[in-house]
Design an enzyme around this catalytic site. Structure first.
Site, short mmCIF file in Angstrom:
data_model
loop_
_atom_site.label_atom_id
_atom_site.label_comp_id
_atom_site.label_asym_id
_atom_site.label_seq_id
_atom_site.Cartn_x
_atom_site.Cartn_y
_atom_site.Cartn_z
N ARG A 378 0.67 -1.14 0.18
CA ARG A 378 0.01 0.49 0.02
C ARG A 378 0.78 0.94 -0.05
O ARG A 378 0.71 1.87 0.39
CB ARG A 378 -1.23 0.00 1.06
CG ARG A 378 -2.39 0.44 0.70
CD ARG A 378 -3.46 0.34 1.76
NE ARG A 378 -4.47 0.96 1.22
CZ ARG A 378 -5.78 0.81 2.73
NH1 ARG A 378 -5.76 0.04 3.08
NH2 ARG A 378 -6.83 1.33 1.94
N CYS A 379 1.40 1.26 -0.89
CA CYS A 379 2.56 2.09 -0.84
C CYS A 379 3.00 3.39 -2.13
O CYS A 379 4.54 3.66 -2.48
CB CYS A 379 4.10 1.19 -0.10
SG CYS A 379 4.38 0.51 -1.91
N GLU A 752 -3.15 4.17 -2.33
CA GLU A 752 -2.36 3.96 -1.27
C GLU A 752 -2.55 5.59 -0.15
O GLU A 752 -1.50 4.99 0.69
CB GLU A 752 -1.26 3.52 -2.06
CG GLU A 752 -1.46 2.44 -2.18
CD GLU A 752 -0.54 2.49 -3.47
OE1 GLU A 752 0.45 1.23 -4.05
OE2 GLU A 752 -0.64 2.80 -4.63
N1 MCN Z 1 -11.72 6.05 -6.41
C1 MCN Z 1 -12.52 7.00 -6.61
N2 MCN Z 1 -12.41 8.02 -7.03
C2 MCN Z 1 -10.52 8.63 -7.70
C3 MCN Z 1 -9.88 7.44 -7.23
C4 MCN Z 1 -10.18 6.14 -6.31
O1 MCN Z 1 -13.92 6.18 -6.89
N3 MCN Z 1 -10.72 9.91 -7.94
C5 MCN Z 1 -11.88 4.57 -6.02
C6 MCN Z 1 -11.67 3.68 -7.23
O2 MCN Z 1 -12.68 3.85 -8.17
C7 MCN Z 1 -11.76 2.13 -6.77
C8 MCN Z 1 -10.97 2.64 -4.81
O3 MCN Z 1 -11.44 4.08 -5.04
O4 MCN Z 1 -12.60 1.19 -6.13
C9 MCN Z 1 -9.38 3.12 -5.53
O5 MCN Z 1 -8.41 3.26 -6.43
P1 MCN Z 1 -7.53 3.18 -6.76
O6 MCN Z 1 -6.52 4.30 -5.86
O7 MCN Z 1 -7.60 3.55 -8.28
O8 MCN Z 1 -6.31 2.41 -6.44
P2 MCN Z 1 -7.19 1.23 -6.34
O9 MCN Z 1 -7.96 0.30 -7.73
O10 MCN Z 1 -5.34 0.38 -7.68
O11 MCN Z 1 -6.56 0.04 -5.46
C10 MCN Z 1 -4.99 -0.37 -5.05
C11 MCN Z 1 -4.32 -0.06 -4.06
C12 MCN Z 1 -3.86 -0.91 -3.20
S1 MCN Z 1 -1.99 -0.46 -4.35
C13 MCN Z 1 -3.30 -1.37 -1.63
S2 MCN Z 1 -1.98 -1.79 -1.50
C14 MCN Z 1 -4.53 -1.84 -1.41
C15 MCN Z 1 -5.82 -0.53 -1.52
O12 MCN Z 1 -6.17 0.16 -3.15
N4 MCN Z 1 -5.26 -2.47 -1.04
C16 MCN Z 1 -6.22 -3.06 -1.07
N5 MCN Z 1 -6.61 -0.75 -0.84
C17 MCN Z 1 -7.29 -1.20 -0.94
N6 MCN Z 1 -8.52 -1.57 -0.29
C18 MCN Z 1 -8.81 -3.21 0.01
N7 MCN Z 1 -10.25 -3.80 0.51
N8 MCN Z 1 -8.20 -4.48 -0.11
C19 MCN Z 1 -6.98 -4.20 -0.73
O13 MCN Z 1 -6.17 -5.14 -0.95
CU1 CUM Z 2 2.02 -0.52 -3.44
S1 CUM Z 2 0.75 -2.23 -2.85
MO1 CUM Z 2 0.06 -2.19 -3.92
O1 CUM Z 2 0.38 -1.51 -5.47
O2 CUM Z 2 -1.06 -3.22 -4.38
#
Ligand code: MCN
Ligand code: CUM
Length: 798
Positions: A378-379, A752
Site C-alpha cells: 500500500r505504498c 495508497e
Molecule cells: N476511487 C474513486 N475516485 C478516485 C480515485 C479512486 O472513487 N478519484 C475509487 C476507485 O474507483 C476504486 C478505489 O477508489 O474503487 C481505489 O482506487 P485506486 O486509487 O485507483 O486504487 P486501486 O483500485 O488500483 O487499488 C490499489 C490500492 C493498492 S495499491 C493497495 S496496496 C490497496 C488499496 O488499493 N489494497 C487494498 N486498497 C485496498 N483496499 C482493500 N479493501 N483491499 C486491498 O487489498
Molecule cells: Cu504499493 S502495494 Mo499496492 O501496490 O498492491
C-alpha cells in the site's frame, strides 16, 4: 478527450441520479460479501481435487544433504512427494522473480531463509498432506545466517548467494538519483543543516486471505486453469507461459474474489508453481493454500529501508537541498515488486511537496537470510519510505529552527501555478494545491487551539503531554507510462472492453483486479457517467485471462489512473458509435445530434424534446443499424497513460502521551485528501479509513523481527501485531479537488495515500509532544516501551 466534451467537472456532476461520477453508490459486490457468498480461491473445489502442503525449512541458512519422502509416501492418502529434482525434469525447479533474479521453487541446494519451500506433499485431503509433510525427513547442514543488512555487508559475513557465479559478498545493488555535486555544494554553503537517521522497519502486508492456488490441468482440452490469489492475473499468465513452456493460450488464470492484497499478491510464489505443476504432472486438480504463519514468514515483506536524511536550509526555513542515503534489505532474492526499471521503486520523489532546487539520493541493497521482499505494501513502490523521510525531516528542521512546522511547509510548497512541476530528480507532477489542503486540515483539527493547550500543559508540567503532527504528502500513482514502467518487459498500460447488449444493459471487462477496492461499483460508475446509463444496468468483470482484455493488474493505485482512463475512453468510443444510431433513430443528420452529459441523452440541436438515451438506442445497433454501420455496440481501449498522477493530502494527528506509562492516545486524527475528481466518495472514504488504520499499525505496532539464528520472531498474529478496532480512533476526513489535467475524467488514484501519508504525521505528533525536551526522533513501531524509554532518556518520565 472527446471533442464535444471536457469530461466531468470537479464535483459538478454529483448526483444526476444514475450512479455516475461523484455519487456514493453502495458497493455492488457487498451483497455477496456480506451474505457469505464470496468466492475465494479456497472456496474453489473440483472433483478429485488433491491438496498440497509445503515442507519448509526450520533453518534460515543451511545446505540440504538429503530429502527422504518415503515415510510420507507410506501414508495411505499421500499421492506424491515432490522435490527440486522432480521439478527439474520439467524445467520448473527455479522461477524468475519480478526483478530478474532466479528463485528456487523448491530448494535445490541451499536454504536461504527460514520457512523456505523445500518439498511438497500431495495428498487426498488437506490433513493427510499436512501429516505427510511432517514425515518428510530433510537432513540439513546448518550454516551461519545473517539477517541484518549492515551485518550482511561486512567482510566476514557468510555469503548467501553463492549460487550466483562469482558472487563473494551479499551486495545486491546500488542506486542513485539527483545531482550529487550540486547537492554537496548546497550543503557546504547552507546556513543551516539538519540530519536524522530513521528505520522504516520491515512490515508485512498481511492480507486477511493468505495466498493460494488451485491448479487444474485438463488433459482433454490440454489446458491448464489456475485459480490463484493474484493482483495481476494477465502478467502472471505470461510469466507462467514463459517459464513452463506451456503456450499462453493453453493457460487460463482466474483470480476470483481476493480477500485483500495490499501488494502481497503481486509476486509469484513457489506454492502457485507447485500446485500448477503438480496438477499438470498428476493430471488432477491440486489445491495449495498457505496458513497465516507461512504467509508472514515466506511471502513478500515490505519496507526495511534504513535511511539517513539531511536537509540544508536558510535561517528562516527555506529548504535549499535534500540528501538521503539508504541501506535496503532485499532478503534472500532480489524480488522487489516494482516496475523493472526502478530498483528503488519511486523513492525518487523524496523531495515531496516542496519546491527544492537540488537533491541527491543513494541506496545500497543487501541480500540477507530472510524471505525475499521489498514488495509494495500500500505504498506506490517505496513512496511510503520517501514520504516518511521528507515529512520527518521537515519536522526535524522546524524543531531545529524553532519554527511552526506548518509554517515551514507553507514556505516551501510547490505553488499551484508551478504545475506541471518537474522535481529535481526529474519527476513530473501533474497538478496540486498543497496549501489549501493543509489549511483545511489545520482548521478541521483546530490547530491553533491545540498549540495553545500544548504550551499550557508544558508550563503546568502536566502528566499528559500533547503532541501535534503534520504530514503534507505527495503521492505518485498510476504506472505506466509503458515506456518507463514495465513488468518483465510488458509495458504498464491497462484496458477496458465495454459491450452494450440489445436490451440496453452493459458488460464491462477490465484488465485490473480488485482485491476489495470496489471496482465492480466504481468502474460501472465511470460507464454510467459517460454513457448516461443507470449504474445498476452495468456489470463489471475482471480476473479471468480467458475473457478479459490484457491488463497489468491492480497495485500502485493504478486502477483509476490507468484502467479508469481506459474505461472512460472506451465509453466515449461506444458513445461515438451510438451517435450515428441515435441520429438514425431520431431521423436527424448526425451533425445535428449532440450529447448532453447532464441528462445522459442524445438530442437534436434546437429541439431538446427530441432525445434518446443509449439504453433506448442499443437495440438499434443490433436490429436497425444505419446503412454502412458495423453491427453491435462495443468498444475496447488499451490505455497507455502519458504520465502518472500525483494525489496529495495533509494529515494532522494529535496525540496525548502518558508520562507515567508511555502510552500514546489519539486525541484527533484529521485527513484531508485530494485525488482529483472523485468517482465514489463513500468508497474513497473507506479506502482512507482502511489505509489510515494500516498507517497506525505501521507507526505503533507492526514489525517483522528475527533472532540471531535467523528465526522469524514476528511471524504470526501473536507477535506481528495488527491494529484492531480498539487501537483505531475516529477519523475526520475532508477533501479538496484538484483534477489531473491529463486523465480523461480528471481522476487520480487514492488507494495508497492514507498509508503513505499517515506514518510520518503520527511519528511527528509523538516527537512533537517531547520536542521541548530535545527529542528529535522516535523509531517505529512506537510501542509503549519505546515511548517510555524516550520519556526516561529525555527526563520527561513521571
Ligand atoms: N476511487 C474513486 N475516485 C478516485 C480515485 C479512486 O472513487 N478519484 C475509487 C476507485 O474507483 C476504486 C478505489 O477508489 O474503487 C481505489 O482506487 P485506486 O486509487 O485507483 O486504487 P486501486 O483500485 O488500483 O487499488 C490499489 C490500492 C493498492 S495499491 C493497495 S496496496 C490497496 C488499496 O488499493 N489494497 C487494498 N486498497 C485496498 N483496499 C482493500 N479493501 N483491499 C486491498 O487489498
Ligand atoms: Cu504499493 S502495494 Mo499496492 O501496490 O498492491
Amino acid at each position: 478527450q472527446h471533442p464535444e466534451d471536457d469530461g466531468p467537472q470537479p464535483e459538478k456532476h454529483c448526483g444526476h441520479g444514475r450512479g455516475g461520477m461523484g455519487e456514493s453508490v453502495s458497493r455492488k459486490e457487498d451483497q455477496r460479501f456480506i451474505t457469505g457468498r464470496g468466492n475465494y480461491v479456497d472456496d474453489v473445489k473440483r472433483p478429485g481435487m488433491l491438496h498440497c502442503e509445503l515442507v519448509r525449512s526450520p533453518h534460515a541458512h543451511a545446505r540440504i544433504e538429503d530429502i527422504d519422502g518415503s515415510r510420507a509416501m507410506a501414508l495411505e492418502s499421500v499421492v506424491a512427494v515432490l522435490t527440486a529434482d522432480d521439478l527439474l525434469e520439467y524445467g520448473l525447479a527455479t522461477m524468475p522473480t519480478l526483478m530478474d533474479d532466479t528463485q528456487d521453487v523448491l530448494v535445490n541446494d541451499k536454504v536461504k531463509f527460514q520457512s523456505q519451500e523445500v518439498a511438497a506433499v500431495i495428498a487426498e485431503d488437506r490433513y493427510a498432506a499436512k501429516d505427510g509433510a511432517e514425515k518428510v525427513e530433510v537432513e540439513y547442514d546448518v550454516l551461519d545466517p545473517v539477517v541484518d543488512a549492515a551485518a550482511a555487508l561486512e567482510d566476514d559475513a557468510p555469503v548467501i548467494r553463492d549460487d550466483i557465479e562469482g558472487k563473494e559478498d551479499n551486495h545486491c545493488l546500488d542506486w542513485e538519483t539527483g545531482d550529487e555535486e550540486a547537492t554537496a555544494d548546497a550543503f557546504a554553503n547552507a546556513p543551516v543543516t539538519v540530519e536524522e537517521e530513521m528505520l522504516y522497519q520491515r512490515l508485512h502486508p498481511a492480507p486477511i486471505e493468505t495466498c493460494g492456488a488451485v491448479g487444474d490441468y485438463d488433459p482433454g482440452k490440454d489446458k491448464l486453469t489456475v485459480h490463484m490469489t493474484s493482483q495481476a492475473p494477465h502478467i502472471h499468465r505470461t510469466l507462467f507461459a514463459q517459464v513452463s513452456g506451456i503456450p499462453e493460450h493453453k493457460i487460463r488464470i482466474v483470480s476470483p474474489d481476493v480477500g485483500g492484497g495490499f501488494g502481497n499478491k503481486v509476486p509469484i510464489y513457489p506454492g502457485y508453481v507447485v500446485a500448477a505443476a503438480a496438477s499438470y504432472v498428476l493430471e488432477q486438480p491440486v489445491k495449495w493454500v498457505e496458513e497465516r504463519s507461512e504467509n508472514i514468514q515466506s511471502t513478500g515483506f515490505a519496507r526495511d529501508y534504513d535511511m539517513k536524511g539531511e536537509i540544508a536550509a536558510t535561517e528562516d526555513g527555506e529548504i535549499l537541498a535534500v540528501r538521503t542515503d539508504v541501506l535496503a534489505d532485499h532478503g534472500a532474492y532480489n524480488a522487489v515488486a516494482q516496475p523493472s526499471k526502478f530498483p528503488a521503486g519511486f523513492f525518487n520523489i523524496f523531495t515531496g511537496s516542496y519546491d527544492i532546487d537540488t537533491a541527491y539520493g543513494s541506496l545500497t541493497a543487501a541480500y540477507t537470510n530472510s524471505a525475499p521482499g521489498g514488495v509494495a505494501y500500500r505504498c506506490s513502490f517505496r513512496v511510503t519510505e520517501a514520504v516518511y523521510l521528507i515529512e520527518r525531516m521537515v519536522k526535524v528542521l522546524a524543531d531545529e529552527l524553532e519554527m511552526d512546522p506548518a509554517e515551514v511547509r507553507r514556505k516551501n510548497f510547490i505553488q499551484p501555478e508551478q504545475f506541471p512541476y518537474e522535481s529535481p530528480t526529474g519527476w513530473n507532477y501533474d497538478s496540486g494545491d498543497y496549501e489549501t489542503a493543509l489549511d483545511k486540515a489545520l482548521e478541521m483539527a483546530d490547530y491553533e487551539a491545540y498549540r495553545e493547550e500544548q504550551r499550557r500543559r508544558i508550563e503546568a508540567d502536566e502528566k499528559k503531554l500533547l503532541g501535534i503532527g503534520i504530514s503534507s504528502f505527495t503521492e505518485v500513482v498510476g504506472a505506466g507510462p509503458g515506456k518507463s514502467c514495465d513488468i518483465a518487459g510488458v509495458e504498464m498500460f491497462d484496458s477496458a472492453d465495454i459491450r452494450v447488449h440489445p436490451t440496453g444493459k452493459a458488460t464491462v471487462r477490465v484488465g485490473v483486479q480488485t482485491q476489495g477496492q470496489g471496482h465492480e461499483t466504481t468502474f460501472a460508475q465511470i460507464v454510467a457517467e459517460e454513457l448516461g446509463m443507470d449504474v445498476e444496468d452495468i456489470t463489471v468483470e475482471h480476473g479471468d485471462t480467458d475473457t478479459d482484455p490484457y491488463g497489468l493488474g491492480t497495485y500502485g493505485s493504478r486502477s483509476t489512473p490507468v484502467a479508469g482512463a481506459a474505461t472512460a475512453v472506451a465509453s466515449r468510443k461506444v458513445r461515438d458509435k451510438a451517435k450515428s444510431i441515435a441520429a438514425n433513430e431520431l431521423e436527424a443528420a448526425e451533425d445535428d445530434v449532440t450529447w448532453d452529459r447532464e441528462s445522459g441523452e442524445f438530442h437534436v440541436v434546437g429541439a431538446p424534446e427530441r432525445s434518446i438515451t443509449i439504453t433506448e438506442i442499443a437495440a438499434g445497433a443490433y436490429m436497425n443499424k444505419p446503412a454502412g454501420e458495423e453491427p453491435g455496440l462495443e468498444a475496447v481501449n488499451y490505455y497507455d497513460p502519458p504520465e502518472m498522477t500525483y494525489p496529495f493530502g495533509s494529515y494532522v494527528v494529535i496525540v496525548e502521551i502518558d508520562r507515567e506509562t508511555g502510552e500514546v492516545d489519539f486525541e484527533k486524527f484529521v485527513a484531508v485528501d485530494d485525488c482529483g475528481n472523485r468517482i465514489n466518495p463513500m468508497i474513497i472514504e473507506g479506502q482512507i479509513h482502511g489505509g489510515l488504520a494500516q498507517g497506525i499499525g505501521t507507526a505503533m505496532l507492526e514489525h517483522v523481527t528475527f533472532d540471531d539464528n535467523g528465526n522469524v520472531t514476528g511471524g504470526d498474529f501473536m507477535n506481528y501485531l495488527l491494529p484492531t478496532a480498539m487501537e483505531i480512533p475516529e477519523f475526520e476526513t475532508g477533501h479538496t479537488v484538484t483534477p489531473s489535467p491529463h486523465h480523461p475524467i480528471g481522476a487520480k488514484g487514492v488507494g495508497e495515500s492514507p498509508t503513505v501519508g499517515s506514518p510520518p504525521a503520527i511519528v511527528n505528533a509523538v516527537v512533537d509532544a517531547m520536542a521541548h525536551a530535545g527529542v528529535s526522533h522516535v523509531e517505529m513501531p512506537m510501542t509503549p516501551d519505546v515511548v517510555w524509554e524516550t520519556l526516561k532518556e529525555s527526563g520527561l518520565a513521571q
